[in-house]
Design a protein around this motif. Structure first.
Motif, PDB file in Angstrom:
ATOM      1  N   MET B   1      47.880  26.861  44.051  1.00 40.33           N
ATOM      2  CA  MET B   1      49.191  26.297  44.362  1.00 40.33           C
ATOM      3  C   MET B   1      49.339  24.942  43.688  1.00 40.33           C
ATOM      4  O   MET B   1      48.385  24.245  43.448  1.00 40.33           O
ATOM      5  CB  MET B   1      49.343  26.090  45.877  1.00 40.33           C
ATOM      6  CG  MET B   1      49.212  27.352  46.691  1.00 40.33           C
ATOM      7  SD  MET B   1      50.568  28.474  46.442  1.00 40.33           S
ATOM      8  CE  MET B   1      51.909  27.501  47.080  1.00 40.33           C
ATOM      9  N   ASP B   2      50.528  24.605  43.447  1.00 42.66           N
ATOM     10  CA  ASP B   2      50.767  23.297  42.823  1.00 42.66           C
ATOM     11  C   ASP B   2      50.667  22.189  43.855  1.00 42.66           C
ATOM     12  O   ASP B   2      51.064  22.344  44.991  1.00 42.66           O
ATOM     13  CB  ASP B   2      52.170  23.284  42.223  1.00 42.66           C
ATOM     14  CG  ASP B   2      52.103  23.643  40.761  1.00 42.66           C
ATOM     15  OD1 ASP B   2      52.839  24.544  40.368  1.00 42.66           O
ATOM     16  OD2 ASP B   2      51.307  23.045  40.031  1.00 42.66           O
ATOM     17  N   ASP B   3      50.108  21.088  43.423  1.00 42.08           N
ATOM     18  CA  ASP B   3      50.136  19.919  44.297  1.00 42.08           C
ATOM     19  C   ASP B   3      51.528  19.332  44.246  1.00 42.08           C
ATOM     20  O   ASP B   3      52.135  19.273  43.194  1.00 42.08           O
ATOM     21  CB  ASP B   3      49.150  18.859  43.800  1.00 42.08           C
ATOM     22  CG  ASP B   3      47.729  19.350  43.957  1.00 42.08           C
ATOM     23  OD1 ASP B   3      47.410  19.778  45.057  1.00 42.08           O
ATOM     24  OD2 ASP B   3      46.970  19.284  42.971  1.00 42.08           O
ATOM     25  N   GLN B   4      51.983  18.936  45.386  1.00 45.22           N
ATOM     26  CA  GLN B   4      53.247  18.207  45.371  1.00 45.22           C
ATOM     27  C   GLN B   4      52.969  16.864  44.724  1.00 45.22           C
ATOM     28  O   GLN B   4      51.941  16.265  45.003  1.00 45.22           O
ATOM     29  CB  GLN B   4      53.738  17.972  46.804  1.00 45.22           C
ATOM     30  CG  GLN B   4      54.020  19.244  47.576  1.00 45.22           C
ATOM     31  CD  GLN B   4      55.239  19.958  47.076  1.00 45.22           C
ATOM     32  OE1 GLN B   4      56.154  19.321  46.582  1.00 45.22           O
ATOM     33  NE2 GLN B   4      55.268  21.274  47.161  1.00 45.22           N
ATOM     34  N   PRO B   5      53.845  16.403  43.827  1.00 44.44           N
ATOM     35  CA  PRO B   5      53.600  15.070  43.276  1.00 44.44           C
ATOM     36  C   PRO B   5      53.601  14.064  44.418  1.00 44.44           C
ATOM     37  O   PRO B   5      54.589  13.945  45.142  1.00 44.44           O
ATOM     38  CB  PRO B   5      54.768  14.851  42.329  1.00 44.44           C
ATOM     39  CG  PRO B   5      55.771  15.880  42.683  1.00 44.44           C
ATOM     40  CD  PRO B   5      55.044  17.022  43.320  1.00 44.44           C
ATOM     41  N   SER B   6      52.470  13.417  44.630  1.00 44.11           N
ATOM     42  CA  SER B   6      52.408  12.545  45.799  1.00 44.11           C
ATOM     43  C   SER B   6      52.853  11.138  45.421  1.00 44.11           C
ATOM     44  O   SER B   6      52.405  10.582  44.434  1.00 44.11           O
ATOM     45  CB  SER B   6      50.992  12.524  46.361  1.00 44.11           C
ATOM     46  OG  SER B   6      50.236  11.560  45.699  1.00 44.11           O
ATOM     47  N   LYS B  10      54.804   3.293  51.031  1.00 45.32           N
ATOM     48  CA  LYS B  10      54.461   1.957  51.505  1.00 45.32           C
ATOM     49  C   LYS B  10      55.504   1.510  52.516  1.00 45.32           C
ATOM     50  O   LYS B  10      56.495   0.896  52.167  1.00 45.32           O
ATOM     51  CB  LYS B  10      54.408   0.974  50.336  1.00 45.32           C
ATOM     52  CG  LYS B  10      53.120   1.094  49.568  1.00 45.32           C
ATOM     53  CD  LYS B  10      52.868  -0.137  48.752  1.00 45.32           C
ATOM     54  CE  LYS B  10      51.521  -0.052  48.074  1.00 45.32           C
ATOM     55  NZ  LYS B  10      51.470  -0.843  46.869  1.00 45.32           N
ATOM     56  N   LYS B 189      37.379  18.375  49.414  1.00 45.18           N
ATOM     57  CA  LYS B 189      36.940  19.411  48.494  1.00 45.18           C
ATOM     58  C   LYS B 189      37.060  18.983  47.029  1.00 45.18           C
ATOM     59  O   LYS B 189      36.470  19.590  46.148  1.00 45.18           O
ATOM     60  CB  LYS B 189      37.660  20.732  48.765  1.00 45.18           C
ATOM     61  CG  LYS B 189      39.068  20.889  48.231  1.00 45.18           C
ATOM     62  CD  LYS B 189      39.591  22.248  48.688  1.00 45.18           C
ATOM     63  CE  LYS B 189      40.633  22.888  47.821  1.00 45.18           C
ATOM     64  NZ  LYS B 189      41.800  22.200  47.397  1.00 45.18           N
ATOM     65  N   GLY B 190      37.785  17.895  46.800  1.00 42.23           N
ATOM     66  CA  GLY B 190      37.863  17.341  45.447  1.00 42.23           C
ATOM     67  C   GLY B 190      36.510  16.915  44.905  1.00 42.23           C
ATOM     68  O   GLY B 190      36.274  16.968  43.700  1.00 42.23           O
TER      69      GLY B 190
END
Lengths: 248, 293
Positions: B1-6, B10, B189-190
């Motif tokens: 799955m694609d990571d949502q651009p995080s 702030k 898990k990274g």
């Protein structure tokens, strides 16, 4: 069967996560020394595609050929091929219990079987290349995001990879740190490294990419040069996507 | 799955201001701990000032070596067992995973006192029988020296001291396995992905990247379980080994000074566990100071 200049060949690649079909038959050939940028909307399968190239995701169907070798589940063979493919992650994934230098020397020692001195020498060389040799003995937690990502790039480069994969390398960075990472990537592109980048940095794509691949719903929609894609996109979906990210 | 651009959020506007009222700090001070230490000091003083107590103390203290040696040995073995069982619990190999889970669930489902009886009087004899059979097999294969050793191995040759250690180690191995499992799973898990993408094998990634971080995270929990094991070592007195609990019972039975015997015994355990807890706290504090994330 494999043309000698194709370093990556992806044939009919499918990847399903349960019912979710992330990739639905992707075919790509990437020539040695080319820089390819993959773009696409969120959830389009671009990260999955990248992660299939070094088998972090195991394809449901299809073939991946790296420099003439077919990837399989044979772990030993896979480890050998992965050592030739550097990967840079969105969230850096540095090892927090090791210094920047140790981060770069670890895999050199245990995978490449280099001596401590040799590994250290190469690590320092790579740290100089990414512009932070003074951070060698600093732990990742004390580095800024941009510095961490540069250490991560140095860590991958120290293995002398044939291919570098970048999975949204600047997406987790504060805006003022994006440039320092992109500069390193641009240098790398100029030096002739084969690069596959998932990125939203259109400036980088425009100036460094030989090819841009636009993916949507697990399929390649358009594959062309940056100049062509930005000025003259053929597909409706490409136009829509570009209008969303370029004119906001 | 694609990571949502995080996007790093702030929202300093909603951060809660730190409350630093001096009363609060006074409330945080571990008065109960001071209380415990005072009780230990008072009791020690009591023991040394009374003739009867001194006699009981000198009799019972002899068992402390056994308690310490048994606990330490059993703990070292339990750590190794626990580490492998913990790794087995997260293994994707179905056989290994199920065996590890079976071991842990089996142990956790049985009271420790019962387990100690079971391992000492059922487990060890069965294991000896099994080893004898292997010995016969080895003899028939022509491996005479090891074969002879194993066939001649007698149930009685395994002393109760050793059985006590085996019982504690097997029991605590299951508890420590869950600590190790939790520690390993606490690492993102990274870390595994980064290690594997550099060409490291699963084993190398575990050894050089995951476990060093995981063990560091669970060190306080491991220390607490050592303290718990020192306390639970009193249970092996049912095997008639001469640990401090058994020696105290002997003294009480012989002299009919039950009060002296059990006050002394209690204080001895308290001193041991207090000293160990302080050590664990110290290590925990040092780890927190050196935190590098």
């Amino acid at each position: 069967m494999n043309a000698p200049d194709n370093i990556i060949e992806i044939k009919n690649l499918h990847k399903h996560f349960g019912h979710v079909k992330a990739l639905n038959g992707v075919n790509i050939n990437i020539q040695r020394g080319k820089v390819v940028v993959i773009i696409g909307p969120s959830g389009s399968g671009k990260s999955t595609l990248l992660r299939c190239i070094n088998y972090l995701e195991i394809p449901t169907k299809g073939e991946i050929w790296i420099d003439g070798e077919l990837l399989t589940n044979d772990q030993k063979h896979l480890n050998e091929i992965r050592a030739e493919i550097g990967m840079v992650f969105q969230l850096f994934n540095l090892f927090p219990h090791l210094t920047a230098l140790e981060n770069i020397t670890l895999a050199q020692k245990v995978v490449r079987r280099r001596s401590s001195e040799e590994a250290k020498e190469i690590a320092l060389k790579q740290l100089r290349r990414v512009g932070i040799p003074e951070k060698a003995d600093v732990y990742p937690g004390q580095l800024s995001g941009g510095q961490q990502q540069r250490v991560a790039i140095a860590r991958a480069l120290a293995m002398n990879p044939k291919i570098m994969l970048f999975d949204e390398p600047t997406s987790a960075l504060d805006p003022e740190m994006i440039k320092e990472v992109l500069d390193v990537m641009l240098d790398l592109a100029r030096e002739g490294m084969t690069m596959v980048c998932v990125s939203h940095e259109m400036g980088f794509a425009r100036s460094a990419a030989d090819e841009i691949i636009f993916i949507d719903e697990g399929l390649i929609v358009e594959q062309t040069t940056p100049a062509e894609l930005f000025t003259n996109p053929k597909e409706e979906r490409t136009k829509l996507f570009l209008s969303q990210i370029l004119h906001h | 799955m694609d990571d949502q651009p995080s996007i790093p959020l702030k929202d300093e506007s909603i951060s809660i201001p730190e409350i630093t009222i001096s009363e609060n700090k006074l409330g945080e001070f571990p008065w109960w701990f001071v209380g415990l230490i005072l009780i230990a000091i008072w009791a020690s003083f009591f023991i040394f000032s009374k003739e009867n107590y001194r006699e009981a103390f000198l009799f019972i203290i002899v068992g402390i070596k056994f308690t310490i040696v048994t606990s330490l040995t059993a703990y070292v073995i339990a750590t190794i067992l626990g580490l492998f069982a913990g790794l087995g619990r997260i293994s994707r190999n179905v056989v290994i995973n199920n065996l590890a889970t079976l071991y842990i669930e089996l142990i956790r489902g049985i009271p420790m006192l019962v387990l100690i009886f079971f391992i000492a009087f059922v487990g060890v004899p069965i294991a000896v029988d099994f080893l004898n059979k292997i010995g016969v097999l080895l003899l028939s294969l022509g491996l005479t020296s090891t074969g002879k050793f194993l066939t001649n191995l007698h149930n009685q040759a395994i002393a109760m001291n050793v059985r006590a250690i085996i019982a504690l180690a097997v029991t605590y191995g299951a508890f420590l396995a869950e600590i190790f499992r939790a520690g390993i799973q606490s690492i993102g898990k990274g870390q595994m992905e980064a290690s594997r993408s550099l060409g490291m094998s699963y084993k190398q990634a575990m050894q050089f990247v995951i476990l060093p971080q995981a063990i560091r995270n669970v060190l306080p929990a491991l220390g607490n379980d050592f303290v718990a094991m020192v306390k639970d070592s009193s249970l092996v007195s049912v095997l008639a080994v001469r640990d401090i609990t058994q020696v105290a019972r002997l003294y009480a039975g012989r002299s009919f000074r039950f009060r002296e015997a059990y006050v002394t015994l209690t204080v001895l355990y308290l001193i041991m566990t207090l000293a160990l807890s302080m050590l664990v706290r110290y290590i925990e504090k040092r780890l927190r100071k050196n935190e590098r994330t």
